[in-house]
Design an enzyme around this catalytic site. Structure first.
Site, PDB file in Angstrom:
ATOM      1  N   ASP A   1       0.831  -1.209   0.000  1.00 46.30           N
ATOM      2  CA  ASP A   1       0.000   0.000   0.000  1.00 46.30           C
ATOM      3  C   ASP A   1       0.868   1.263   0.000  1.00 46.30           C
ATOM      4  OD1 ASP A   1      -2.360   1.435   0.045  1.00 46.30           O
ATOM      5  OD2 ASP A   1      -3.196   0.355   1.764  1.00 46.30           O
TER       6      ASP A   1
ATOM      7  N   ASP B   1     -10.746   2.202  -3.570  1.00 50.52           N
ATOM      8  CA  ASP B   1     -11.323   1.880  -2.258  1.00 50.52           C
ATOM      9  C   ASP B   1     -12.845   1.911  -2.317  1.00 50.52           C
ATOM     10  OD1 ASP B   1      -8.876   1.503  -1.140  1.00 50.52           O
ATOM     11  OD2 ASP B   1      -8.802   3.394  -0.048  1.00 50.52           O
TER      12      ASP B   1
END
Ligand SMILES: *[C@@H]1O[C@H](CO)[C@@H](O)[C@H](O)[C@H]1NC(C)=O
Ligand SMILES: *[C@@H]1O[C@H](CO)[C@@H](O)[C@H](O)[C@H]1NC(C)=O
Ligand SMILES: *[C@@H]1O[C@H](CO)[C@@H](O)[C@H](O)[C@H]1NC(C)=O
Ligand SMILES: *[C@@H]1O[C@H](CO)[C@@H](O)[C@H](O)[C@H]1NC(C)=O
Ligand SMILES: *[C@@H]1O[C@H](CO)[C@@H](O)[C@H](O)[C@H]1NC(C)=O
Ligand SMILES: *[C@@H]1O[C@H](CO)[C@@H](O)[C@H](O)[C@H]1NC(C)=O
Ligand SMILES: *[C@@H]1O[C@H](CO)[C@@H](O)[C@H](O)[C@H]1NC(C)=O
Ligand SMILES: *[C@@H]1O[C@H](CO)[C@@H](O)[C@H](O)[C@H]1NC(C)=O
Ligand SMILES: *[C@@H]1O[C@H](CO)[C@@H](O)[C@H](O)[C@H]1NC(C)=O
Ligand SMILES: *[C@@H]1O[C@H](CO)[C@@H](O)[C@H](O)[C@H]1NC(C)=O
Ligand SMILES: *[C@@H]1O[C@H](CO)[C@@H](O)[C@H](O)[C@H]1NC(C)=O
Ligand SMILES: *[C@@H]1O[C@H](CO)[C@@H](O)[C@H](O)[C@H]1NC(C)=O
Length: 742
Positions: A499, A561
């Protein structure tokens, strides 16, 4: 990849072989030919400049350029179509290269010196790039020199004939005796003739990535960029130029994509004479790259694709080129395991007991890969929330009293369901990391405050409570390589989600961004080379680094997301303009959706997520309704059948959500024997009726059975007549339809 290539003399080129077809040179007239593209340029006898002649459908000859009346102020180079424009010598348009010379001036005068044709494609030192052997790609390198400032440039053009794609990059060498500075570097630059064109690009934000925008190209600049240090959410380093009549399936489209993860700049400039300059490269606000005498600057690569078959044809060229000649992972062409990610279920509230329990529930659902997300590390600063622990990559002893290995062994002790593609194998284990980042609340930051990106005494501004390590520092690169390899060596970890959750703010120098990219590429080149059998997935607050640079090393990237199926469909179809669906990570999450509050059926959520190479679930199995639980076995069956075609087949956007209430996509195997369609209804409406679903890419003469109306029709019938879907009277309903060649 291997820089296996041979240098051919011009005489040898008169012989046979692909190089001869793909690249021909006649004096200093250069022709690159693909199956459906020609790219022509030549050296101007008077100035030694490189002149653009043609980039488009196949042509056979060099023809005289458009006549522009040379009266007025715009004389000299201003009315030529140029391949590598600089400034200060009569061309008033934006340059591709802008150098501040040792003497302080910024005039550059590159003149042709020599060229060579090579079969295959030399690797780009330190940077990701497309690759291929002789037989897949041919390269011409044109050497230029500025004899006033003593700076040289080597332009590299590689043609992949099968994909109608040209990859370009250049290297600048400071042959002089003083420091110079690269102020601007556009990897791709070409001047198109006076055509009427529109630009399609994608804009977005967090949870809102890859939304298609189209604008007419007018006189002056049409431009967008990323200035946040990474390719980012706001735009992607991609755009297409299309004629006003180009559609998804027909008409001309030129696609441009930068193979780079840092700040970028994309510009077209339409000049008074109508010529259109196209530039794609580094963001010049994040350049000013110093070059000492003898040093070399390597530009990132940019890829351009020409399609005579519309926007869809352009996308398919990118998809195939990137799967075959950009993404180098062992997984690129392989089945991707169905995963369950712990984040939605447990968030930071994790420990060995809770996670082993969750992985047991994953086993029952038929999951193949269990992913442990954030929260597992930090000793002095336990990662119990996002204000602490980043940088301290040791398992937290309270949560994992035995470390990672015994815990991972317990996960592996579960068995993948016997209905699965991976039946009988141990349940796989994957882990989340964010190695480029650090919290102030960390042992790492206490020990090495100088390792973060910062600008002298200016405040180090926080986003999500974190700072960014300065990856241009070799010590930081080695720290990350050692840390991540230490984690991978400590247990049977088969997947890493890497990430990256903030943009770059303060830097000590504009060139930090480019040097950061060289650093991150060195790190992940090293790790992916050492751990080729790990499935690596990029993530950056969703799709903020969904770019061709990272796809070189990592076969997949988390797309957004935002997992609301309605919004995700738009995002995924936007992403598919340039990147293959096989590279997208897409999950089914719980409803009502955490971001939009929307409540959509599990079938529709699954049908949206199944169009991606990496399919999975991001929810707490305990919170599934009985109805949802009942739907899962058939979703798993669908995933097993769909995935191989998503990985290797052709993809068509039949209809997009921006333009219709009934979006649909189609995948078809390369041999056209098997296809499936995902057809969606967004809103239930009384009128009008949905249009017929007209398919693409089938063999028109062959007959195909479909499992929607159980009919068997010819490919031509499906493509020209189409099939009619009767949608239920409900919002957000979908159908999966299989076609099999008889
Ligand atoms: C290069 O192309 C020009 C036309 O633009 C032509 O006049 C010239 O003869 C060509 N040169 C060679 C060596 O082929
Ligand atoms: C690249 O070319 C080689 C040699 O012709 C061939 O064996 C290989 O299949 C090609 N690769 C692709 C992806 O087309
Ligand atoms: C550079 O090359 C041009 C063209 O060959 C020549 O006219 C000029 O005198 C040269 N300048 C220098 C400084 O060598
Ligand atoms: C510039 O330097 C490079 C690298 O040392 C060298 O290969 C090239 O020949 C030099 N070019 C000129 C014109 O001196
Ligand atoms: C492990 O986590 C679960 C869920 O957060 C919690 O209920 C349980 O008390 C924890 N167990 C230990 C030993 O910390
Ligand atoms: C974050 O976790 C730390 C350590 O457990 C705790 O002291 C702190 O209150 C938490 N902060 C927030 C914002 O929850
Ligand atoms: C794996 O499961 C078996 C029985 O199902 C058990 O005997 C063994 O201890 C387990 N191993 C681990 C590492 O949990
Ligand atoms: C698959 O697993 C189910 C349930 O665990 C079992 O009933 C069935 O016999 C198994 N099938 C095969 C072919 O092993
Ligand atoms: C350090 O962690 C504490 C506890 O969570 C938090 O209150 C504080 O804001 C954090 N400091 C920074 C600079 O993030
Ligand atoms: C990776 O980096 C380490 C240390 O930084 C080095 O020892 C090793 O040779 C590198 N491996 C590869 C494959 O680049
Ligand atoms: C993965 O790639 C490496 C290096 O290219 C190779 O040695 C290895 O055999 C591959 N593994 C599999 C499972 O294909
Ligand atoms: C198609 O065939 C399947 C399986 O035989 C059956 O379940 C389904 O009802 C049929 N559909 C139609 C529209 O006839």
């Amino acid at each position: 990849m291997g820089a296996m290539f041979r240098i051919y003399s011009l005489a040898a080129l008169a012989g046979v072989g692909l190089a001869q077809q793909a690249i021909t040179t006649s004096g200093t007239n250069f022709t690159l030919n693909g199956d459906g593209v020609s790219y022509l340029f030549h050296v101007d006898d008077k100035t030694g400049d490189l002149i653009s002649d043609h980039f488009g459908g196949p042509v056979d000859d060099f023809t005289p350029p458009a006549f522009v009346l040379p009266w007025g102020w715009n004389d000299g180079l201003a009315n030529l179509r140029r391949e590598f424009p600089d400034i200060g010598r009569s061309d008033f348009r934006l340059p591709a290269i802008h150098i501040k010379h040792a003497d302080g001036d910024t005039v550059t005068a590159f003149r042709y010196k020599s060229h060579e044709v090579v079969e295959g494609k030399p690797a780009l030192p330190g940077l990701p790039a497309t690759f291929g052997d002789a037989g897949n790609v041919s390269t011409i390198i044109v050497n230029l020199h500025d004899n006033v400032s003593d700076v040289s440039a080597a332009l590299s053009y590689s043609i992949f004939p099968k994909y109608n794609a040209v990859a370009r990059s250049f290297q600048i060498t400071n042959n002089g005796t003083g420091e110079i500075s690269i102020e601007k570097a556009a990897s791709f630059s070409v001047d198109l003739p006076a055509l009427d064109l529109d630009m399609i690009e994608v804009h977005g934000d967090w949870a809102h990535e890859f939304h298609r925008v189209k604008r007419h190209i007018e006189f002056g600049e049409t431009t967008f960029r990323s200035s946040n240090g990474f390719s980012g959410h706001l735009h992607n380093p991609f755009f297409a130029l299309v004629t006003p009549t180009t559609t998804e399936g027909s008409g001309e489209a030129w696609g441009f994509n930068l193979v780079y993860t840092g700040s970028f700049e994309a510009t077209t400039e339409k000049f008074s004479n109508g010529f259109l300059r196209v530039l794609l490269g580094l963001n010049s606000l994040h350049a000013s790259l110093p070059l000492q005498p003898g040093e070399k600057f390597v530009s990132p690569e940019a890829v351009a694709v020409y399609s005579a078959n519309g926007v869809g044809g352009m996308s398919q060229s990118f998809h195939d080129l990137y799967r075959n000649h950009l993404s180098r992972s062992n997984y690129t062409h392989e089945y991707r395991p169905v995963l369950l990610n712990s984040w939605e279920g447990l968030s930071f509230n994790i420990n060995e007991t809770a996670l082993v329990k969750l992985s047991g529930e994953a086993e029952e659902l038929g999951i193949e890969l269990f992913v442990n997300d954030d929260g597992w590390f930090g000793v002095e600063y336990p990662r119990n929330n996002d204000s602490l622990g980043l940088g301290d990559w040791t398992p937290n002893p309270a949560k994992f009293p035995n470390g990672l290995k015994p815990y991972v062994d317990r996960v592996n002790n579960y068995t993948i369901a016997n209905t699965s593609q991976l039946a009988g194998e141990p349940l796989r284990f994957g882990l989340w990391v964010e190695p480029e980042m650090v919290n102030v609340n960390s042992t790492l930051y206490n020990e090495h405050p100088d390792w973060v990106l910062h600008a002298g005494k200016h405040a180090r501004s926080l986003t999500r409570n974190q700072l960014i390590l300065n990856l241009s520092m070799p010590v930081v690169q080695d720290f990350i390589i050692d840390t991540v390899s230490g984690i991978l060596d400590s247990a049977n970890i088969q997947y890493i989600k890497w990430d990256n959750n903030r943009g770059i703010h303060e830097t000590s120098h504009p060139s930090d961004d480019y040097n950061y990219m060289l650093g991150i590429y060195r790190v992940i080149d090293n790790l992916t080379t050492r751990y080729p059998d790990v499935l690596w997935e990029g993530c950056a607050s969703g799709g903020a680094r969904f770019d061709a640079g990272l796809l070189h090393y990592w076969p997949q990237h988390w797309t957004s997301d935002n997992t609301d199926a309605a919004e995700r469909l738009t995002i995924q179809l936007g992403t598919s303009l340039v990147y293959p669906p096989s590279a997208m990570g897409c999950h089914v999450s719980a409803v009502p959706n955490g971001i939009t509050g929307r409540n959509i059926s599990i079938e529709y959520r699954a049908h949206v997520a199944l169009m991606c190479g990496s399919f999975g679930f991001e929810l707490n199995p305990e919170e599934l309704s009985a109805e949802e639980r009942d739907a899962i076995p058939s979703i798993m069956q669908e995933a097993k059948r769909i995935n191989p075609i998503v990985i290797s087949g052709d993809f068509y956007r039949l209809a997009i959500p921006d333009e219709t209430n009934w979006p649909a996509v189609q995948f078809i195997s390369k041999d056209a024997s098997e296809a499936f369609v995902l057809a969606f209804q967004q809103k239930s409406t009384i009128k009008p009726a949905p249009p017929p679903l007209r398919l693409r890419g089938l063999d028109p003469k062959a007959r195909y059975f479909n499992d929607y109306d159980n009919g068997t029709y010819s490919g031509a019938t499906y493509m020209n007549g189409g099939i009619n879907i009767m949608f239920e009277r409900k919002d957000y309903v979908s159908h999966l339809i299989w076609l099999e060649k008889q």
